[in-house]
Design a protein around this motif. Structure first.
Motif, mmCIF file in Angstrom:
data_model
loop_
_atom_site.group_PDB
_atom_site.id
_atom_site.type_symbol
_atom_site.label_atom_id
_atom_site.label_comp_id
_atom_site.label_asym_id
_atom_site.label_seq_id
_atom_site.Cartn_x
_atom_site.Cartn_y
_atom_site.Cartn_z
ATOM 1 N N ALA A 165 5.385 6.054 18.619
ATOM 2 C CA ALA A 165 3.992 5.481 18.141
ATOM 3 C C ALA A 165 4.182 5.146 16.633
ATOM 4 O O ALA A 165 4.404 6.006 15.678
ATOM 5 N N VAL A 166 4.345 3.979 16.387
ATOM 6 C CA VAL A 166 4.409 3.328 15.080
ATOM 7 C C VAL A 166 3.406 3.365 13.993
ATOM 8 O O VAL A 166 2.172 2.903 14.630
ATOM 9 N N MET A 188 0.564 -1.174 0.108
ATOM 10 C CA MET A 188 0.132 -0.019 -0.034
ATOM 11 C C MET A 188 0.853 1.335 -0.093
ATOM 12 O O MET A 188 1.767 1.414 1.041
ATOM 13 N N THR A 189 0.562 2.131 -1.000
ATOM 14 C CA THR A 189 1.674 3.296 -1.106
ATOM 15 C C THR A 189 1.101 4.627 -0.097
ATOM 16 O O THR A 189 0.019 4.489 0.331
ATOM 17 N N ALA A 190 2.086 5.586 -0.172
ATOM 18 C CA ALA A 190 1.795 6.627 0.509
ATOM 19 C C ALA A 190 0.589 7.278 -0.113
ATOM 20 O O ALA A 190 -0.475 7.801 0.651
ATOM 21 N N ASP A 191 0.394 7.440 -1.431
ATOM 22 C CA ASP A 191 -0.916 7.953 -2.042
ATOM 23 C C ASP A 191 -2.160 7.073 -1.509
ATOM 24 O O ASP A 191 -2.980 7.817 -1.262
ATOM 25 N N PHE A 192 -2.099 5.745 -1.349
ATOM 26 C CA PHE A 192 -3.357 4.882 -0.746
ATOM 27 C C PHE A 192 -3.640 5.455 0.524
ATOM 28 O O PHE A 192 -4.928 5.939 0.820
ATOM 29 N N TYR A 216 3.484 6.907 7.473
ATOM 30 C CA TYR A 216 3.725 6.795 6.063
ATOM 31 C C TYR A 216 2.935 8.048 5.196
ATOM 32 O O TYR A 216 3.267 8.337 4.363
ATOM 33 N N SER A 217 1.908 8.441 5.981
ATOM 34 C CA SER A 217 1.089 9.262 5.293
ATOM 35 C C SER A 217 1.259 10.826 5.939
ATOM 36 O O SER A 217 1.038 11.056 7.199
ATOM 37 N N ALA A 218 1.642 11.699 5.098
ATOM 38 C CA ALA A 218 1.730 13.188 5.648
ATOM 39 C C ALA A 218 0.335 13.609 5.842
ATOM 40 O O ALA A 218 0.207 14.550 6.813
ATOM 41 N N THR A 250 7.051 12.538 12.385
ATOM 42 C CA THR A 250 8.027 12.168 11.415
ATOM 43 C C THR A 250 7.211 11.344 10.104
ATOM 44 O O THR A 250 6.520 10.233 10.597
ATOM 45 N N CYS A 251 7.222 11.696 8.998
ATOM 46 C CA CYS A 251 6.579 11.006 7.805
ATOM 47 C C CYS A 251 7.758 10.169 7.380
ATOM 48 O O CYS A 251 8.761 10.708 6.635
#
Length: 212
Positions: free
Chosen positions: A40-41, A1-5, A64-66, A86-87
């Protein structure tokens, strides 16, 4: 699953997983002290990181998501707490080592090509004596359809986590079973999860968490 998803999933102004903390995490409150540094992961929109911060912990949330982290910061502001964010893609992030009193990981699901390495990195991020709290969907969750990826290879049973963390953590809790989820639109209803609480050994007995 991508960051865009994930950015698209979190694009709604509403909090798609809600704003209340995970129930298993809240049941571990007695293990957590004010002033602790906590990683917090995959913290998403911040519901768990903000809850930890509200209890006086110093929280570093990584996701992963900004878009999700922007919502996490908004929630932190609304609740009057501080959250460091942190992204990053956890599969190639330069993980801190021996840096945190606790690591919290709730409903992060990775394929077998990345899972064990990320779990080792999570264990390695703990300071000696540090605490890991984790909940994820069990392969039996495929029968429920109340959350999680529709891919058995991305779901974890206790044997999988025992293999990943064996020799790295002293395990206090490792169990699976049914639970009722009420975490926004995507985690709703009866579910089957796997739960782990472990502690990093003290320095003189700590193994090398980066070993392959």
């Amino acid at each position: 699953m991508t960051a865009d998803f994930w950015d698209q999933r979190y694009a709604d102004r509403k909090y798609v997983y809600g704003v209340e903390p995970n129930a298993f995490l809240t049941r571990q409150r007695h293990r957590l002290d004010r002033g602790m540094s906590v990683l917090a992961v995959a913290d998403g929109e911040g519901r768990n990181g903000v809850w930890l911060a509200s209890h006086g912990m110093r929280v570093h949330a990584v996701d992963y998501s900004a878009v999700a982290l922007q919502k996490a910061m908004r929630l932190a502001l609304d609740r009057g707490v501080t959250l460091r964010t942190t992204c990053a893609d956890l599969t190639d992030w330069t993980w801190p080592t021996a840096a945190y009193d606790a690591v919290v990981c709730l409903f992060l699901h990775l394929g077998p090509e990345h899972r064990a390495a990320v779990h080792r990195a999570m264990a390695g991020a703990l300071a000696p004596g540090g605490l890991l709290i984790m909940e994820a969907f069990h392969p039996a969750q495929l029968r429920y359809g109340t959350g999680g990826p529709p891919n058995a290879e991305m779901l974890y049973d206790p044997d999988t986590l025992a293999a990943d963390f064996g020799g790295l953590l002293d395990i206090d809790v490792l169990e699976d079973g049914e639970t009722d989820l009420d975490e926004g639109a995507h985690h709703q209803g009866r579910a089957h999860t796997t739960r782990l609480v472990g502690r990093a050994p003290m320095a003189e007995t700590r193994p090398d968490a980066t070993a392959r």
